[in-house]
Design an enzyme around this catalytic site. Structure first.
Site, PDB file in Angstrom:
ATOM      1  N   LYS A 204     -38.348 -24.825  74.790  1.00 37.89           N
ATOM      2  CA  LYS A 204     -39.193 -25.794  74.196  1.00 37.89           C
ATOM      3  C   LYS A 204     -40.202 -26.351  75.474  1.00 37.89           C
ATOM      4  CE  LYS A 204     -36.472 -28.590  72.136  1.00 37.89           C
ATOM      5  NZ  LYS A 204     -35.294 -27.835  72.497  1.00 37.89           N
TER       6      LYS A 204
ATOM      7  N   ARG B 274     -29.819 -23.043  84.570  1.00 35.70           N
ATOM      8  CA  ARG B 274     -31.145 -23.583  84.430  1.00 35.70           C
ATOM      9  C   ARG B 274     -31.078 -24.851  85.548  1.00 35.70           C
ATOM     10  NH1 ARG B 274     -33.409 -26.149  78.948  1.00 35.70           N
ATOM     11  NH2 ARG B 274     -31.522 -27.557  79.120  1.00 35.70           N
TER      12      ARG B 274
ATOM     13  N   ARG C  70     -23.605 -29.267  72.289  1.00 32.34           N
ATOM     14  CA  ARG C  70     -25.084 -29.563  71.811  1.00 32.34           C
ATOM     15  C   ARG C  70     -25.307 -28.636  70.725  1.00 32.34           C
ATOM     16  NH1 ARG C  70     -27.280 -29.127  77.500  1.00 32.34           N
ATOM     17  NH2 ARG C  70     -29.395 -29.230  76.761  1.00 32.34           N
TER      18      ARG C  70
ATOM     19  N   ARG D 283     -34.750 -34.418  64.658  1.00 27.17           N
ATOM     20  CA  ARG D 283     -33.429 -33.526  65.214  1.00 27.17           C
ATOM     21  C   ARG D 283     -32.336 -33.568  63.974  1.00 27.17           C
ATOM     22  NH1 ARG D 283     -31.776 -32.498  71.132  1.00 27.17           N
ATOM     23  NH2 ARG D 283     -33.790 -32.737  71.620  1.00 27.17           N
TER      24      ARG D 283
ATOM     25  N   ARG E 249     -29.042 -30.347  85.239  1.00 28.92           N
ATOM     26  CA  ARG E 249     -29.001 -31.619  84.392  1.00 28.92           C
ATOM     27  C   ARG E 249     -27.407 -31.570  84.098  1.00 28.92           C
ATOM     28  NH1 ARG E 249     -32.708 -31.145  78.972  1.00 28.92           N
ATOM     29  NH2 ARG E 249     -30.780 -31.450  78.166  1.00 28.92           N
TER      30      ARG E 249
END
Ligand code: ADP
Length: 300
Positions: A105, A216, A256, A181, A245
């Site tokens: 996204k 990531r 998640r 969400r 992160r």
């Protein structure tokens, strides 16, 4: 007509506000703004775009780490007034993008922002900014974010509605990333009279998502996103300063993903008349091309 009652969304910086125009689109458009609803998208199931699969590395969407940023740099964001859509339409687009963690996204939002000049409203970014700034919202959100759980609806809904009320969103349009969400969040938007032109769902299988999340890294200087396996930086300096992160661990991404799967169908169900599914396993450029076509069609 469900499209009339549909969605809208947002994200990005921190504050600002804006009162939702009524969901009943044309009659509630602001002066000088043409609102149209994609009635041609009503048969959303028939319009879902699922591209054919490509090779392994391409399928992970790591063709180039800098593709989205490159688009932004070479093609500075136009204002909404400069954006002429297909058919010569000028308007302030209202877009929602949804997808699991690491579905791409963020990368796609950069491209969309560059092309359409919309305000990118990422609830994840907004919440992280609130945590860093130590605001009331940040303090309430922190423990949830740290554990990979969703922040309570009552905390995030107010932030988003307030942000959507800001003049820049009214003028340039918006791109909601990470919101709604939950069904409650979708309902809150509808109740606030917020509707969208298009709901883009980036579809990526879980096994690819976990792989993407764990590797990531972000460059804190440029904001570019890299992957330690698929798209590491060439530059040693950049490599040294990359940050991960705190919720990008295998343990937290599983939480998640659990939250995502528990809610996604209800959210998609709120937008069936404007929803388009895009195969997020393709290379970023290919995903972008599919998304742009979708948006252009929705805005025509
Ligand atoms: P991702 O989509 O990869 O999980 P985000 O940056 O969008 O990452 O969100 C990070 C975290 O912020 C989420 O795990 C959640 O705790 C919180 N968050 C973001 N958006 C929402 C939302 N709409 N509702 C509740 N919590 C949210």
């Amino acid at each position: 007509m469900k499209s009339i009652l549909s969605i809208a969304v947002l994200i990005s910086s921190a504050n600002a506000f804006f009162t939702q125009p009524s969901a009943v689109a044309p009659s509630t458009a602001k002066a000088g703004e043409t609102r149209r609803h994609p009635t041609h998208l009503n048969a959303s199931k028939n319009r879902r775009k699922v591209a054919s699969r490509t090779t392994w590395s391409e399928a992970r969407g790591y063709g180039t780490a800098t593709s989205a940023a490159a688009v932004s740099e070479s093609d500075p964001s136009p204002s909404a007034a400069d954006v002429v859509g297909v058919g010569g339409r000028k308007a302030a687009p209202r877009l929602i993008i949804a997808g699991a963690p690491a579905s791409g996204k963020g990368t796609q939002c950069e491209s969309i922002k560059a092309k359409y000049g919309v305000v990118h409203l990422s609830t994840g970014d907004m919440l992280r900014a609130a945590v860093s700034a130590g605001t009331d919202v940040g303090m309430r959100a922190k423990e949830y974010m740290d554990s990979g759980r969703l922040v309570p609806d009552e905390v995030i809904i107010g932030v988003v509605k307030e942000r959507l009320n800001s003049p820049d969103c009214a003028e340039s349009g918006w791109l909601l990333d990470g919101f709604p969400r939950t069904l409650e969040q979708a309902n809150a938007l509808a109740e606030a009279g917020v509707s969208a032109d298009c709901f883009i769902f980036l579809n990526v299988p879980d096994e690819i998502l976990v792989e993407r999340v764990v590797g990531r890294r972000t460059d804190p200087v440029t904001g570019k996103i890299y992957h330690m396996t698929f798209s590491p930086p060439d530059d040693e300096e950049i490599l040294k300063r990359l940050e991960q992160r705190s919720d990008d661990t295998e343990e937290k991404v599983k939480v998640r993903l659990g939250q995502f799967h528990a809610n996604v169908e209800a959210v998609r169900g709120s937008y069936t008349d404007i929803a388009v599914e895009v195969d997020g396993t393709q290379r970023p450029e290919e995903v972008s091309a599919m998304i742009m076509k979708t948006i252009d069609a929705a805005l025509t």
